[in-house]
Design a protein around this motif. Structure first.
Motif, PDB file in Angstrom:
ATOM      1  N   GLY A 121      17.893 -27.743 -14.600  1.00 38.32           N
ATOM      2  CA  GLY A 121      18.061 -27.138 -13.289  1.00 38.32           C
ATOM      3  C   GLY A 121      17.322 -25.831 -13.100  1.00 38.32           C
ATOM      4  O   GLY A 121      17.355 -25.236 -12.017  1.00 38.32           O
ATOM      5  N   LYS A 122      16.621 -25.360 -14.137  1.00 35.02           N
ATOM      6  CA  LYS A 122      15.926 -24.073 -14.067  1.00 35.02           C
ATOM      7  C   LYS A 122      14.430 -24.219 -13.776  1.00 35.02           C
ATOM      8  O   LYS A 122      13.787 -23.253 -13.377  1.00 35.02           O
ATOM      9  N   THR A 123      13.899 -25.392 -14.014  1.00 37.00           N
ATOM     10  CA  THR A 123      12.473 -25.638 -13.847  1.00 37.00           C
ATOM     11  C   THR A 123      12.265 -27.028 -13.256  1.00 37.00           C
ATOM     12  O   THR A 123      13.178 -27.850 -13.204  1.00 37.00           O
ATOM     13  N   GLY A 124      11.044 -27.290 -12.859  1.00 34.64           N
ATOM     14  CA  GLY A 124      10.683 -28.615 -12.391  1.00 34.64           C
ATOM     15  C   GLY A 124       9.202 -28.839 -12.601  1.00 34.64           C
ATOM     16  O   GLY A 124       8.433 -27.901 -12.853  1.00 34.64           O
ATOM     17  N   LYS A 151      12.153 -22.237 -11.252  1.00 37.57           N
ATOM     18  CA  LYS A 151      12.815 -22.151  -9.959  1.00 37.57           C
ATOM     19  C   LYS A 151      13.136 -20.683  -9.661  1.00 37.57           C
ATOM     20  O   LYS A 151      13.462 -19.908 -10.572  1.00 37.57           O
ATOM     21  N   ARG A 152      13.064 -20.311  -8.412  1.00 37.62           N
ATOM     22  CA  ARG A 152      13.481 -18.973  -8.009  1.00 37.62           C
ATOM     23  C   ARG A 152      15.006 -18.890  -8.012  1.00 37.62           C
ATOM     24  O   ARG A 152      15.596 -17.909  -8.463  1.00 37.62           O
ATOM     25  N   ASP A 153      15.631 -19.950  -7.502  1.00 37.56           N
ATOM     26  CA  ASP A 153      17.083 -20.011  -7.372  1.00 37.56           C
ATOM     27  C   ASP A 153      17.567 -21.282  -8.064  1.00 37.56           C
ATOM     28  O   ASP A 153      17.303 -22.391  -7.597  1.00 37.56           O
ATOM     29  N   PRO A 157      18.861 -26.855  -4.073  1.00 41.49           N
ATOM     30  CA  PRO A 157      18.988 -28.303  -4.278  1.00 41.49           C
ATOM     31  C   PRO A 157      17.700 -28.904  -4.814  1.00 41.49           C
ATOM     32  O   PRO A 157      16.597 -28.473  -4.479  1.00 41.49           O
ATOM     33  N   ALA A 158      17.860 -29.914  -5.644  1.00 40.46           N
ATOM     34  CA  ALA A 158      16.700 -30.603  -6.207  1.00 40.46           C
ATOM     35  C   ALA A 158      16.038 -31.453  -5.127  1.00 40.46           C
ATOM     36  O   ALA A 158      16.724 -32.111  -4.339  1.00 40.46           O
ATOM     37  N   PRO A 159      14.709 -31.456  -5.073  1.00 42.08           N
ATOM     38  CA  PRO A 159      14.028 -32.331  -4.106  1.00 42.08           C
ATOM     39  C   PRO A 159      14.115 -33.781  -4.569  1.00 42.08           C
ATOM     40  O   PRO A 159      14.455 -34.070  -5.721  1.00 42.08           O
ATOM     41  N   GLU A 160      13.819 -34.689  -3.668  1.00 42.40           N
ATOM     42  CA  GLU A 160      13.730 -36.093  -4.058  1.00 42.40           C
ATOM     43  C   GLU A 160      12.654 -36.248  -5.125  1.00 42.40           C
ATOM     44  O   GLU A 160      11.566 -35.690  -5.013  1.00 42.40           O
TER      45      GLU A 160
END
Length: 345
Positions: A121-124, A151-153, A157-160
């Motif tokens: 949940g911290k990066t993508g 991620k900044r926040d 919410p996670a994108p599709e």
């Protein structure tokens, strides 16, 4: 009243699939670019060193090295794609579409083609297709890369999830070969080796023997040259251990230059099938390289064949050792690059 005018870079939640990023600061390249490139790397391929040699191969003059084009096009993307990256993960579908000549002006655009948030949940992971253009809006290079971005926040919410379907390799029909290229009168003596297309066999392994130790000043100069602004290459506070991470393209160019010993006639890089920066490279590491011949094919240009090559850069590991029993890259492996090169038959 203070107003922010500076750019802190994009974070993972700022990207949307389908958007186009127009990257700033076009760059006019001249012969000084070639001289500095050859000062930074032991680059000796004849097609990029001599106008006369290039003319004997059907070109009007010696173009700039393929990797100069890659670095400049790549560097433009950094403020918009990887300024807040944790790691540059890989490449695919790279095609050099037209030679770049001294005096050309290059610019870059990228399309976001995929997004996938990581389980922490911290990066993508952000997937982009980048295209480089010259001053005539002619495409000179395109490639896909994917980058792990903070991620900044973390509560955003996670994108599709959209992961692009990328082919494992380009075919010879995908390759863009200069229309006038002709190796019929190729001078093997001036090129430095006698080995031609027919001398290489699929599965052959080549130890390029030589090594170059990366110095802090050289990699800093190279990264500035390519206008790569990623913090991890300049700012010692950007990494927990206080080191500056060597730009992955610096490793690519060093390994490509080292491959001259054994592949002096693999003159033009025309396709990038895939690539991974397996482990970080730091100042003081000694880069060595080896190559595996993955495939070979004919082309429709006179005297010109193509080799699909796996170029592996290491920091002192044994040649021809790539992954452990767990399937993961060995800790000494820096780069695993799969590319197409043109070579005389």
């Amino acid at each position: 009243m203070a107003r922010a005018k500076t750019n802190k870079g994009r974070f993972f939640e700022d990207y949307k699939v389908g958007e186009t990023l127009h990257h700033a600061v076009p760059r006019t390249v001249k012969d000084g670019e070639r001289a500095l490139y050859h000062a930074l790397y032991p680059a000796r391929h004849a097609l990029y060193s001599s106008d006369q040699f290039a003319q004997s191969c059907g070109l009007p003059a010696s173009p700039l090295d393929d990797m100069i084009t890659f670095h400049i096009v790549f560097g433009k993307t950094v403020p918009d794609v990887s300024l807040n990256a944790v790691a540059n993960l890989g490449y695919a579908q790279g095609r050099w579409l037209a030679p770049v000549w001294p005096g050309d002006t290059l610019r870059s655009e990228s399309e976001v083609i995929g997004l996938k948030q990581n389980s922490n949940g911290k990066t993508g992971v952000v997937y982009v297709r980048t295209t480089g253009f010259n001053q005539n809006d002619t495409k000179v290079l395109e490639y896909v890369r994917w980058v792990m971005v903070r991620k900044r926040d973390v509560d955003a919410p996670a994108p599709e999830t959209v992961v692009p379907d990328l082919p494992k390799a380009l075919t010879v029909d995908d390759l863009s070969i200069p229309e006038t290229l002709d190796f019929s009168n190729y001078d093997f003596t001036l090129a430095g080796e006698a080995h031609r297309w027919g001398d290489y066999t699929v599965g052959e392994m080549i130890d390029h023997v030589d090594g170059v130790t990366v110095e802090e000043a050289e990699h800093m100069m190279a990264t500035r040259l390519w206008q790569n602004t990623a913090k991890v290459h300049f700012d010692t506070s950007a990494r927990p251990d206080g080191s500056r991470l060597i730009y992955g393209g610096h490793v690519i160019s060093m390994a490509r230059a080292l491959s001259f010993n054994g592949l002096a006639n693999a003159q033009m890089i025309v396709g990038l099938n895939g690539g991974a920066h397996a482990n970080p490279c730091l100042s003081g590491d000694t880069i060595r390289a080896w190559t595996e011949v993955l495939d070979k094919t004919d082309t429709d240009k006179p005297g010109v064949g193509a080799l699909r090559l796996r170029l592996v850069a290491t920091k002192g590991g044994e040649p021809f050792k790539l992954k452990g029993e767990d399937g993961k890259y060995l800790p000494d492996v820096l780069l695993d690059l799969d590319y197409w090169a043109l070579i005389p038959k």
